[in-house]
Enzyme design. Structure first.
Site, PDB file in Angstrom:
ATOM      1  N   CYS A   1      26.213   3.624  42.714  1.00 13.51           N
ATOM      2  CA  CYS A   1      27.578   4.170  42.819  1.00 13.51           C
ATOM      3  C   CYS A   1      28.193   4.337  41.432  1.00 13.51           C
ATOM      4  O   CYS A   1      28.901   5.314  41.171  1.00 13.51           O
ATOM      5  CB  CYS A   1      28.461   3.256  43.661  1.00 13.51           C
ATOM      6  SG  CYS A   1      27.899   3.120  45.363  1.00 13.51           S
TER       7      CYS A   1
ATOM      8  N   ASP B   1      41.784  26.996  52.548  1.00 15.80           N
ATOM      9  CA  ASP B   1      42.329  27.047  53.916  1.00 15.80           C
ATOM     10  C   ASP B   1      42.209  25.695  54.618  1.00 15.80           C
ATOM     11  O   ASP B   1      42.466  25.594  55.814  1.00 15.80           O
ATOM     12  CB  ASP B   1      41.613  28.137  54.729  1.00 15.80           C
ATOM     13  CG  ASP B   1      40.087  27.960  54.715  1.00 15.80           C
ATOM     14  OD1 ASP B   1      39.600  26.955  54.160  1.00 15.80           O
ATOM     15  OD2 ASP B   1      39.381  28.828  55.271  1.00 15.80           O
TER      16      ASP B   1
END
Ligand code: BEZ
Length: 244
Positions: free
Chosen positions: A48, A143
């Protein structure tokens, strides 16, 4: 649980982050921007750390394209704030500023969002017996609809150059009736979408070339990228010329 499909509007959630609360994810994305929400299993873990460091290094490239980044794990905001110093420390000196980290990290301690967005890896259990968040990537359009989804297990780190590459394909194909072939990169030729009739294709893409195929079917139609297309968002195009 929301089963997100391509084309679905991402739910407008609120969340806590290392830099405070976001009341509306849609408002955070803003007008005309793209967003990438990417999850990781846990703070202070090796893979990570490399992933968030790479995302931070590439953040200016995403920014130029009008794409906002936001990470997520099931750790707390306090943990994220402490871990950011390690992420910046992992990068070359001066490359990433821990006090001005380029994107927020969502603190999904209740796991509500990770569950809701299908970002849990049931096979990756922490010391307390709790399944961790997986390595998911959601690319969301202006959108607010899901344009692309990637899901990796905890043990496989992602390639952030690939994520930047797919963003370029998404930006291009959102504007023009083209599709990008295998291993495509900016500068390479693209394919005209099969649904576009030949007469329209010739008008839109006058430099089109059709490849001869053994079948004789004229479906492999190639074109350079239209001259008027820029991979840099219009609000930013004065300060950043498009890549060659
Ligand atoms: C890591 O980030 O290194 C990691 C996290 C959870 C499971 C395996 C690896």
């Amino acid at each position: 649980i929301v089963r997100m499909k391509l084309g679905d509007v991402i739910p407008d959630f609120h969340c806590d982050t290392d830099r405070g609360r976001i009341d509306s994810f849609h408002d955070w994305i803003g007008e005309g921007k793209w967003a990438i929400l990417f999850s990781h299993p846990a703070d202070f873990t090796p893979v990570c750390t490399t992933e968030l460091a790479r995302a931070a290094q590439l953040a200016p490239e995403f920014d130029k394209r009008g794409v906002k980044l936001i990470a997520l794990s099931i750790d707390s905001a306090v943990s994220h704030r402490a871990w950011i110093a390690d992420i910046a420390g992992y990068c070359a000196y001066g490359e990433v500023d821990k006090d001005n980290f380029p994107f927020p990290i969502i603190a999904d301690e209740s796991r509500y969002l990770s569950e809701a967005l299908g970002m849990i890896d049931p096979d990756e259990i922490n010391a307390s017996g709790v399944p961790l968040s997986a390595r998911a990537v959601l690319v969301i359009g202006p959108d607010k609809k899901l344009k692309l989804q990637i899901l990796y297990p905890a043990t496989t780190g992602r390639n952030f150059d690939e994520i930047l590459r797919v963003v370029d394909s998404l930006l291009l194909t959102a504007k023009h009736k083209v599709a990008t072939p295998a291993d495509w990169k900016v500068g390479n030729v693209v394919m005209i979408q099969p649904s576009l009739p030949q007469d329209e294709a010739l008008l839109l893409f006058p430099r089109m070339a059709i490849m001869d195929m053994p079948s004789g079917i004229e479906y492999l139609r190639l074109t350079p990228i239209p001259d008027d297309f820029s991979f840099v968002s219009s609000s930013d195009s004065s300060s950043h010329p498009p890549p060659p």
